[in-house]
Design an enzyme around this catalytic site. Structure first.
Site, PDB file in Angstrom:
ATOM      1  CB  SER A   1      -0.882   0.012   1.244  1.00 41.32           C
ATOM      2  OG  SER A   1      -1.606   1.215   1.327  1.00 41.32           O
TER       3      SER A   1
ATOM      4  CE1 TYR B   1      -3.676  -2.160   5.369  1.00 41.09           C
ATOM      5  CE2 TYR B   1      -3.213   0.158   4.953  1.00 41.09           C
ATOM      6  CZ  TYR B   1      -3.562  -1.094   4.491  1.00 41.09           C
ATOM      7  OH  TYR B   1      -3.799  -1.289   3.140  1.00 41.09           O
TER       8      TYR B   1
HETATM    9  N1  LIG Z   1      -8.843  -1.244  -1.416  1.00 41.79           N
HETATM   10  C1  LIG Z   1      -7.960  -0.314  -1.166  1.00 41.79           C
HETATM   11  O1  LIG Z   1      -8.269   0.881  -1.233  1.00 41.79           O
HETATM   12  C2  LIG Z   1      -6.529  -0.671  -0.832  1.00 41.79           C
HETATM   13  C3  LIG Z   1      -5.580   0.349  -0.761  1.00 41.79           C
HETATM   14  C4  LIG Z   1      -4.277   0.023  -0.440  1.00 41.79           C
HETATM   15  C5  LIG Z   1      -3.918  -1.289  -0.208  1.00 41.79           C
HETATM   16  N2  LIG Z   1      -4.851  -2.264  -0.273  1.00 41.79           N
HETATM   17  C6  LIG Z   1      -4.434  -3.655   0.029  1.00 41.79           C
HETATM   18  O2  LIG Z   1      -4.884  -4.525  -1.003  1.00 41.79           O
HETATM   19  C7  LIG Z   1      -5.294  -5.769  -0.439  1.00 41.79           C
HETATM   20  C8  LIG Z   1      -6.745  -6.060  -0.814  1.00 41.79           C
HETATM   21  O3  LIG Z   1      -7.538  -4.952  -0.433  1.00 41.79           O
HETATM   22  P1  LIG Z   1      -9.134  -4.992  -0.517  1.00 41.79           P
HETATM   23  O4  LIG Z   1      -9.619  -3.608  -0.329  1.00 41.79           O
HETATM   24  O5  LIG Z   1      -9.538  -5.781  -1.694  1.00 41.79           O
HETATM   25  O6  LIG Z   1      -9.436  -5.795   0.825  1.00 41.79           O
HETATM   26  P2  LIG Z   1     -10.866  -6.174   1.453  1.00 41.79           P
HETATM   27  O7  LIG Z   1     -11.977  -5.754   0.575  1.00 41.79           O
HETATM   28  O8  LIG Z   1     -10.872  -5.710   2.882  1.00 41.79           O
HETATM   29  O9  LIG Z   1     -10.801  -7.760   1.438  1.00 41.79           O
HETATM   30  C9  LIG Z   1      -9.894  -8.432   2.254  1.00 41.79           C
HETATM   31  C10 LIG Z   1      -9.801  -9.866   1.793  1.00 41.79           C
HETATM   32  O10 LIG Z   1      -8.961 -10.569   2.726  1.00 41.79           O
HETATM   33  C11 LIG Z   1      -9.690 -11.655   3.286  1.00 41.79           C
HETATM   34  N3  LIG Z   1      -9.303 -11.785   4.687  1.00 41.79           N
HETATM   35  C12 LIG Z   1      -9.511 -10.899   5.703  1.00 41.79           C
HETATM   36  N4  LIG Z   1      -9.064 -11.402   6.860  1.00 41.79           N
HETATM   37  C13 LIG Z   1      -8.559 -12.630   6.566  1.00 41.79           C
HETATM   38  C14 LIG Z   1      -7.962 -13.642   7.343  1.00 41.79           C
HETATM   39  N5  LIG Z   1      -7.789 -13.521   8.665  1.00 41.79           N
HETATM   40  N6  LIG Z   1      -7.549 -14.779   6.718  1.00 41.79           N
HETATM   41  C15 LIG Z   1      -7.727 -14.940   5.388  1.00 41.79           C
HETATM   42  N7  LIG Z   1      -8.281 -14.018   4.600  1.00 41.79           N
HETATM   43  C16 LIG Z   1      -8.694 -12.878   5.188  1.00 41.79           C
HETATM   44  C17 LIG Z   1     -11.164 -11.285   3.135  1.00 41.79           C
HETATM   45  O11 LIG Z   1     -11.985 -12.424   3.010  1.00 41.79           O
HETATM   46  P3  LIG Z   1     -12.748 -13.143   4.215  1.00 41.79           P
HETATM   47  O12 LIG Z   1     -13.440 -12.069   4.996  1.00 41.79           O
HETATM   48  O13 LIG Z   1     -13.670 -14.073   3.511  1.00 41.79           O
HETATM   49  O14 LIG Z   1     -11.678 -13.850   4.986  1.00 41.79           O
HETATM   50  C18 LIG Z   1     -11.147 -10.550   1.802  1.00 41.79           C
HETATM   51  O15 LIG Z   1     -11.209 -11.457   0.734  1.00 41.79           O
HETATM   52  C19 LIG Z   1      -5.082  -5.658   1.065  1.00 41.79           C
HETATM   53  O16 LIG Z   1      -3.839  -6.216   1.405  1.00 41.79           O
HETATM   54  C20 LIG Z   1      -5.094  -4.160   1.309  1.00 41.79           C
HETATM   55  O17 LIG Z   1      -4.345  -3.793   2.446  1.00 41.79           O
HETATM   56  C21 LIG Z   1      -6.162  -1.986  -0.572  1.00 41.79           C
END
Ligand SMILES: NC(=O)c1ccc[n+]([C@@H]2O[C@H](COP(=O)([O-])OP(=O)(O)OC[C@H]3O[C@@H](n4cnc5c(N)ncnc54)[C@H](OP(=O)(O)O)[C@@H]3O)[C@@H](O)[C@H]2O)c1
Length: 268
Positions: free
Chosen positions: A144, A157
């Site tokens: 990120s 985070y």
């Molecule tokens: N979206 C953004 O704006 C953004 C920005 C910067 C970085 N990122 C990074 O990109 C990645 C994906 O982001 P996102 O926004 O798509 O995330 P998200 O919508 O919060 O989804 C998180 C995913 O991780 C899984 N997860 C959560 N806790 C878990 C656990 N304990 N064990 C296994 N799986 C787990 C969730 O599925 P379950 O609940 O089914 O387990 C879900 O599929 C992350 O690493 C995030 O930090 C995202």
């Protein structure tokens, strides 16, 4: 050697595949012909996704419901991946908390470190030896822009993302001549669709609609970047501006400003 072409016995693994960026990565990989292992905690959501992907793209999708914050469940997945032909690993699962560490649940903060740090590190360590032996493979790590600088009120985070950002770019240097590509995805705000105003979280309300980047675009850009062994993918102008700001502005000046913005996200 480029990232391996799809083959019947190889699998592309996506963690956090049950929604948003991970789901989009799984769909994009399948559209490129890769057979998949998808993982997250919610088995029912993963099974529905797997059926949808197989119906649309005709690829095999194996479902692994795993809590990656749990060392024993994570270890079992790593043991499996270490002996399979894993062509691509998208180490994507991650979560964030907002607010001062002193007021947050310590157990949840520790789980966040297990997931965001070890859920990436352990899985990468499991697949790297096989990839090096085969002289082929691709690892995409979801870090990120939050990992580029200190962020009061988002401390755990930001620190976990600093770890994976640095790990990804270091690993890329080590594997450059081993035929294994490693790319860091370091986004700012990304989401599938913006919900109705009354359902939006504070983060969604604070960031204007036009600054959100779609998960589909992010997935395409990331996997194209992995093909070309790009060091870092930073999708969209907001992410790029945040990256440049964190890179050049003095930390002592920027940190209190970022901290004040994130204080709002913590609900204060
Ligand atoms: N979206 C953004 O704006 C953004 C920005 C910067 C970085 N990122 C990074 O990109 C990645 C994906 O982001 P996102 O926004 O798509 O995330 P998200 O919508 O919060 O989804 C998180 C995913 O991780 C899984 N997860 C959560 N806790 C878990 C656990 N304990 N064990 C296994 N799986 C787990 C969730 O599925 P379950 O609940 O089914 O387990 C879900 O599929 C992350 O690493 C995030 O930090 C995202």
């Amino acid at each position: 050697m480029p990232v391996p072409a799809p083959s019947a016995d190889a699998r592309a693994v996506v963690t956090g595949a049950s929604q948003n960026i991970g789901e989009a990565l799984a769909l994009e990989l399948a559209s490129r012909g890769h057979h998949l292992i998808v993982t997250a905690r919610r088995e029912d959501v993963l099974r529905t996704l797997a059926d949808r992907i197989t119906e649309k793209y005709g690829v095999t999708v194996e479902v692994r419901p795993v809590d990656l914050a749990d060392p024993s469940e994570r270890g079992k997945l790593c043991d499996e991946l270490a002996v399979r032909n894993i062509s691509i690993l998208c180490a994507n699962a991650g979560t964030a908390t907002f607010g001062p560490v002193a007021s947050l649940d310590p157990v949840a903060e520790q789980a966040q470190v297990q997931l965001n740090v070890l859920g990436v590190h352990d899985l990468a360590l499991a697949v790297v030896p096989g990839m090096v032996e085969r002289k082929a493979g691709g690892i995409l790590i979801s870090g990120s822009v939050a990992g580029n600088s200190p962020i009061p009120n988002n401390a755990t985070y930001a620190a976990t993302k600093a770890f994976v950002n640095t790990f990804s770019e270091s690993l890329r240097g080590e594997l450059k001549h081993a035929g294994v590509h490693v790319t860091l995805l370091a986004p700012g705000p990304v989401r599938e669709t913006l919900p109705d105003a009354h359902e939006q979280t504070l983060v969604e309300k604070l960031i204007p609609d036009f600054l959100w980047i779609s998960t589909e675009y992010t997935a395409k850009l990331s996997l194209d970047g992995l093909e070309r062994n790009k060091m870092r993918i930073v999708p969209g102008v907001t992410s790029k501006a945040m990256s440049v700001g964190a890179g050049y502005a003095p930390r002592a000046i920027v940190t209190p400003i970022i901290g004040a913005v994130y204080k709002k996200l913590g609900g204060d």
